[in-house]
Scaffold this active site. Sequence first.
Site, PDB file in Angstrom:
ATOM      1  N   LYS A  20       0.836  -1.203   0.000  1.00  0.00           N
ATOM      2  CA  LYS A  20       0.000   0.000   0.000  1.00  0.00           C
ATOM      3  C   LYS A  20       0.872   1.255   0.000  1.00  0.00           C
ATOM      4  CE  LYS A  20      -2.473   1.053   3.753  1.00  0.00           C
ATOM      5  NZ  LYS A  20      -2.444   2.462   4.251  1.00  0.00           N
ATOM      6  N   GLY A  91      -4.703   8.731   6.106  1.00  0.00           N
ATOM      7  CA  GLY A  91      -3.759   9.760   6.533  1.00  0.00           C
ATOM      8  C   GLY A  91      -2.714  10.043   5.469  1.00  0.00           C
ATOM      9  N   ARG A 119      -6.744  13.858  13.372  1.00  0.00           N
ATOM     10  CA  ARG A 119      -5.356  13.418  13.500  1.00  0.00           C
ATOM     11  C   ARG A 119      -4.424  14.593  13.191  1.00  0.00           C
ATOM     12  NH1 ARG A 119      -4.938   7.960  10.079  1.00  0.00           N
ATOM     13  NH2 ARG A 119      -2.742   8.163  10.703  1.00  0.00           N
ATOM     14  N   SER A 157       6.022  10.867   9.572  1.00  0.00           N
ATOM     15  CA  SER A 157       6.933  10.943   8.426  1.00  0.00           C
ATOM     16  C   SER A 157       6.182  11.359   7.164  1.00  0.00           C
ATOM     17  CB  SER A 157       7.612   9.594   8.205  1.00  0.00           C
ATOM     18  OG  SER A 157       6.670   8.606   7.815  1.00  0.00           O
ATOM     19  N   ASP A 298       3.627   0.561  12.596  1.00  0.00           N
ATOM     20  CA  ASP A 298       2.516  -0.267  12.114  1.00  0.00           C
ATOM     21  C   ASP A 298       2.609  -1.714  12.585  1.00  0.00           C
ATOM     22  OD1 ASP A 298       1.306   1.836  10.838  1.00  0.00           O
ATOM     23  OD2 ASP A 298       2.060   1.343   8.839  1.00  0.00           O
TER      24      ASP A 298
END
Length: 414
Positions: A20, A91, A119, A157, A298
Amino acid sequence: MSTIRISGSLKGDILAMPSKSVTHRAIICAALSQGKSRISNVELSNDIKATINCIEKLGLAAFEYIDSTLYVSSEKPDIKENVLLNCGESGSTLRFMLPLAPLFSRNAEFIGEGRLMSRPIEPLKTALKKNGLNFLNNKVNGELKNGNFDIAGDISSQFISGLLFALPLLKGDSIINLTSKLQSKPYVELTMYVQKKFGVTSGFIDNDTIKVTGGQKYTPCDMEIEGDYSHAAFFAVAGAIGGGVAISGLLADSMQGDKEIFDILKRMGASVEYGNRYIKVNKSVLNGITIDAGNIPDLVPVLAVAGAAANGQTQILNAGRLRIKESDRLSAISTELKKLGADIVETEDGLTINGGKTLAGSEVFAHNDHRIAMSLAVACAITKGEILLSGSESVKKSAVNFWKEFESLGGKIS
């Protein structure tokens, strides 16, 4: 919200889904190129669809999706007056498109779903304001100018990657100054890697400074998307605590930081085989270790499951950013694993897990978070009885075929 009953120990062979992270980046670079690009081995998750939707709204490119291949046709677009950009729950889409949209529209408004618009985004907005852009809530206009962009490196990042996409298109050179230590650095390096394939380069001057040359042009490219290490991590852990899983389709010299999952599992005592076209993680006796999650956020939810299976104590540190993801992932995974009987303590920036216990089936909730849902599915391997999972559809954010993969490895769904 769908609820399913899941059980079973996972075992067998599986092909890694397309990355992804790489797909987002390749699609944006192709759209910024003037010409035709072909991106093969693409899976249209909800997040990827959100990026495509925003690109189409800006008039940057037209897309055709045939047999897992995305054909991208891009021409120099007319400047749009007003555009509404729906980023879904992605995001990446929001943070990548925010610096780009003002280059192709006079007024752009960003909207999203779930927790997305709550967020963190202010650090990126602040850096862009200092260089010519104006913001009213989630509306942006103005002319982005080259120069110095000061931004924190320890929040997301994706802020830096968003700047990296836009700054090469400006007339002059720019400098990105990191005002705090960069976390998830492999994701920034991955952005640079994909950009280079499309003819655009930038680079670190030192650990805190990136130089971006202006006046560059993206050029069309044919690119095959490599396998996704972030997603493969679920099956790697499943192999270690279940019945052994062999994963094919992963690029050995990948820039993806989450390939560290295999080294972490080896440190925990897992038997990992590297074959010609696969990596196999065999069922193993795991032992608790200390894990610095600064560059691999993650992986934390599924590593919590590995910790629950391991003998002794596992500590996951430097993971405070997980509180601002699709859910508060530290709270979500600790809450749900506790329901299954795990001994897990949530700290300010991590987790402490006292493992080695067999878990018991119970009702759990995915918190509208794909990585929580998939981690709880992996927990079936150390759970007696069924797990009743509410919110199973959340996996579509990143992995539309996850439950088919789960069943193909012997997982049971009812």
